[in-house]
Design a protein around this motif. Structure first.
Motif, PDB file in Angstrom:
ATOM      1  N   ILE A  36       0.863  -1.183   0.000  1.00 35.66           N
ATOM      2  CA  ILE A  36       0.000   0.000   0.000  1.00 35.66           C
ATOM      3  C   ILE A  36       0.897   1.230   0.000  1.00 35.66           C
ATOM      4  N   ALA A  37       0.702   2.115  -0.993  1.00 40.01           N
ATOM      5  CA  ALA A  37       1.519   3.325  -1.099  1.00 40.01           C
ATOM      6  C   ALA A  37       0.631   4.559  -1.105  1.00 40.01           C
ATOM      7  N   SER A  38       1.107   5.622  -0.476  1.00 34.27           N
ATOM      8  CA  SER A  38       0.437   6.914  -0.590  1.00 34.27           C
ATOM      9  C   SER A  38       1.400   7.905  -1.224  1.00 34.27           C
ATOM     10  N   MET A  39       0.869   8.771  -2.051  1.00 37.30           N
ATOM     11  CA  MET A  39       1.693   9.806  -2.674  1.00 37.30           C
ATOM     12  C   MET A  39       2.254  10.778  -1.641  1.00 37.30           C
ATOM     13  N   THR A  40       1.436  11.095  -0.639  1.00 36.66           N
ATOM     14  CA  THR A  40       1.849  12.050   0.377  1.00 36.66           C
ATOM     15  C   THR A  40       1.756  11.412   1.758  1.00 36.66           C
ATOM     16  N   PRO A  41       2.387  12.031   2.764  1.00 36.84           N
ATOM     17  CA  PRO A  41       2.208  11.564   4.133  1.00 36.84           C
ATOM     18  C   PRO A  41       1.047  12.243   4.849  1.00 36.84           C
ATOM     19  N   GLY A  42       0.203  12.970   4.090  1.00 37.10           N
ATOM     20  CA  GLY A  42      -0.936  13.625   4.722  1.00 37.10           C
ATOM     21  C   GLY A  42      -0.571  14.842   5.529  1.00 37.10           C
ATOM     22  N   ASP A  43       0.368  15.629   5.026  1.00 42.09           N
ATOM     23  CA  ASP A  43       0.958  16.729   5.808  1.00 42.09           C
ATOM     24  C   ASP A  43       0.028  17.917   6.021  1.00 42.09           C
ATOM     25  N   CYS A  44      -1.075  17.994   5.264  1.00 39.96           N
ATOM     26  CA  CYS A  44      -2.037  19.081   5.486  1.00 39.96           C
ATOM     27  C   CYS A  44      -3.255  18.634   6.295  1.00 39.96           C
ATOM     28  N   GLY A  45      -3.260  17.373   6.734  1.00 37.00           N
ATOM     29  CA  GLY A  45      -4.456  16.824   7.350  1.00 37.00           C
ATOM     30  C   GLY A  45      -4.582  17.062   8.832  1.00 37.00           C
ATOM     31  N   SER A  46      -4.420  18.306   9.265  1.00 35.32           N
ATOM     32  CA  SER A  46      -4.581  18.599  10.689  1.00 35.32           C
ATOM     33  C   SER A  46      -4.811  20.082  10.911  1.00 35.32           C
ATOM     34  N   VAL A  47      -5.587  20.401  11.948  1.00 35.87           N
ATOM     35  CA  VAL A  47      -5.690  21.784  12.416  1.00 35.87           C
ATOM     36  C   VAL A  47      -4.953  21.945  13.742  1.00 35.87           C
ATOM     37  N   GLU A  48      -4.335  20.858  14.226  1.00 30.10           N
ATOM     38  CA  GLU A  48      -3.662  20.876  15.524  1.00 30.10           C
ATOM     39  C   GLU A  48      -2.144  20.789  15.409  1.00 30.10           C
ATOM     40  N   HIS A  49      -1.657  20.043  14.408  1.00 28.82           N
ATOM     41  CA  HIS A  49      -0.225  19.775  14.294  1.00 28.82           C
ATOM     42  C   HIS A  49       0.352  20.441  13.057  1.00 28.82           C
ATOM     43  N   PRO A  50       1.602  20.904  13.120  1.00 26.08           N
ATOM     44  CA  PRO A  50       2.264  21.429  11.921  1.00 26.08           C
ATOM     45  C   PRO A  50       2.552  20.304  10.931  1.00 26.08           C
ATOM     46  N   PRO A  51       2.911  20.663   9.682  1.00 33.25           N
ATOM     47  CA  PRO A  51       3.007  19.648   8.623  1.00 33.25           C
ATOM     48  C   PRO A  51       3.900  18.454   8.938  1.00 33.25           C
ATOM     49  N   GLU A  52       5.107  18.669   9.418  1.00 34.57           N
ATOM     50  CA  GLU A  52       6.003  17.543   9.622  1.00 34.57           C
ATOM     51  C   GLU A  52       5.537  16.634  10.762  1.00 34.57           C
ATOM     52  N   GLU A  53       4.881  17.221  11.761  1.00 35.81           N
ATOM     53  CA  GLU A  53       4.400  16.406  12.879  1.00 35.81           C
ATOM     54  C   GLU A  53       3.220  15.534  12.452  1.00 35.81           C
ATOM     55  N   ILE A  54       2.252  16.137  11.749  1.00 31.53           N
ATOM     56  CA  ILE A  54       1.118  15.311  11.325  1.00 31.53           C
ATOM     57  C   ILE A  54       1.571  14.291  10.286  1.00 31.53           C
ATOM     58  N   ALA A  55       2.558  14.638   9.467  1.00 33.94           N
ATOM     59  CA  ALA A  55       3.089  13.661   8.500  1.00 33.94           C
ATOM     60  C   ALA A  55       3.698  12.473   9.232  1.00 33.94           C
ATOM     61  N   ARG A  56       4.433  12.733  10.302  1.00 39.52           N
ATOM     62  CA  ARG A  56       5.029  11.647  11.088  1.00 39.52           C
ATOM     63  C   ARG A  56       3.942  10.759  11.685  1.00 39.52           C
ATOM     64  N   ILE A  57       2.908  11.385  12.233  1.00 33.56           N
ATOM     65  CA  ILE A  57       1.804  10.641  12.836  1.00 33.56           C
ATOM     66  C   ILE A  57       1.105   9.784  11.787  1.00 33.56           C
ATOM     67  N   ARG A  58       0.853  10.369  10.641  1.00 31.85           N
ATOM     68  CA  ARG A  58       0.068   9.667   9.626  1.00 31.85           C
ATOM     69  C   ARG A  58       0.856   8.542   8.959  1.00 31.85           C
ATOM     70  N   ARG A  59       2.154   8.716   8.804  1.00 34.16           N
ATOM     71  CA  ARG A  59       2.970   7.594   8.313  1.00 34.16           C
ATOM     72  C   ARG A  59       2.849   6.411   9.266  1.00 34.16           C
ATOM     73  N   GLY A  60       2.915   6.705  10.558  1.00 33.98           N
ATOM     74  CA  GLY A  60       2.800   5.646  11.555  1.00 33.98           C
ATOM     75  C   GLY A  60       1.447   4.970  11.522  1.00 33.98           C
ATOM     76  N   GLU A  61       0.386   5.748  11.357  1.00 32.18           N
ATOM     77  CA  GLU A  61      -0.958   5.166  11.271  1.00 32.18           C
ATOM     78  C   GLU A  61      -1.089   4.286  10.026  1.00 32.18           C
ATOM     79  N   ALA A  62      -0.531   4.745   8.906  1.00 32.44           N
ATOM     80  CA  ALA A  62      -0.603   3.960   7.673  1.00 32.44           C
ATOM     81  C   ALA A  62       0.181   2.658   7.803  1.00 32.44           C
TER      82      ALA A  62
END
Length: 252
Positions: A36-62
């Motif tokens: 399973i591959a995603s083009m992005t790490p979901g770096d815009c998918g948060s109103v609470e975390h800055p891009p690199e932090e939410i990207a780290r979280i979302r990579r882990g969830e994926a």
């Protein structure tokens, strides 16, 4: 020969929403290796975390979602709202295809609500065509070109409609009734998306939204739950419906 299915979608959780039921069935019933591959790490998918932090979280969830079915997760490290068909990203996807060597590839519908989805669809279409071409990466191959173009399948667009609200009907449905709870458990790994989707999309519960859509497609197919697909049947692509042969789908 190892049998491999690869889903290349735009964002973390897209595969879990759109085609995870079919991936689970390929893994459990047919013994296929799943990527399973995603083009992005979901770096815009948060109103609470800055891009690199939410990207780290979302990579882990994926990674956690993929691990539930023994699949491997890849991130191509493009950025949300900036997925654009260009030479660099096309080469990334070709290299992924040549590394994992899939016989079946899933991606987004060419028409969808989100340009990241549409661009991903076009990039993956181009990459499946380019991956067997020796001269595409001439002198720069890490893995050899594919032996042939893989089977390419387009998932349903979100809500089954184009940007004008016109319905896009699947060519066939895959019965996911027996694996709907495992698909839901994979999607539930994407915990960070609940607050974001409530804020930006007006979706209060991601998992229930997925189940409702799967039930809608199931009703159309005469099943409790289903996923809908269309196969790319353009010149030089495989013409037999391998996914149908493996999972005995219902045709529209």
């Amino acid at each position: 020969m190892e049998r491999v299915a690869l889903a290349v979608l735009a964002h973390p959780d897209d595969a879990e929403f759109l085609c995870a039921g079919s991936l689970i069935r390929l893994r459990r019933e047919q013994g296929w290796t799943i990527h399973i591959a995603s083009m992005t790490p979901g770096d815009c998918g948060s109103v609470e975390h800055p891009p690199e932090e939410i990207a780290r979280i979302r990579r882990g969830e994926a990674q956690a979602a993929a691990a539930r079915i023994g699949a491997t997760y890849h991130c191509l490290e493009e950025r949300d709202l900036r997925v654009i068909y260009n030479e660099n990203v096309l080469e990334k996807v070709v290299r992924l295809l040549n590394a994992v060597r899939p016989q079946i590839v899933f991606t987004h519908s060419p028409d969808d609500y989100h340009l990241d989805h549409e661009q991903t669809s076009r990039i993956v279409r181009a990459a499946t065509f380019a991956a067997p071409v020796p001269n595409f990466l001439y002198g720069r191959h890490i893995h050899p070109p594919l032996e042939h173009i893989p089977h390419l399948y387009y998932c349903d667009p979100l809500e089954g409609k184009d940007v004008f609200g016109q319905p896009i009907r699947p060519a066939f449905w895959v019965d996911i009734s027996a694996v709907i709870e495992e698909k839901a458990a994979m999607l539930a790994c994407h915990e960070s998306q609940r607050a974001w989707l409530r804020k930006h999309h007006g979706v209060d519960n991601l998992v229930e939204s997925m189940k409702n859509w799967a039930a809608t497609q199931g009703h159309a197919a005469g099943l409790p739950y289903a996923e809908g697909f269309r196969q790319h049947l353009g010149h030089s692509y495989p013409q037999n419906n391998l996914l149908a042969e493996l999972l005995r789908p219902v045709r529209s």
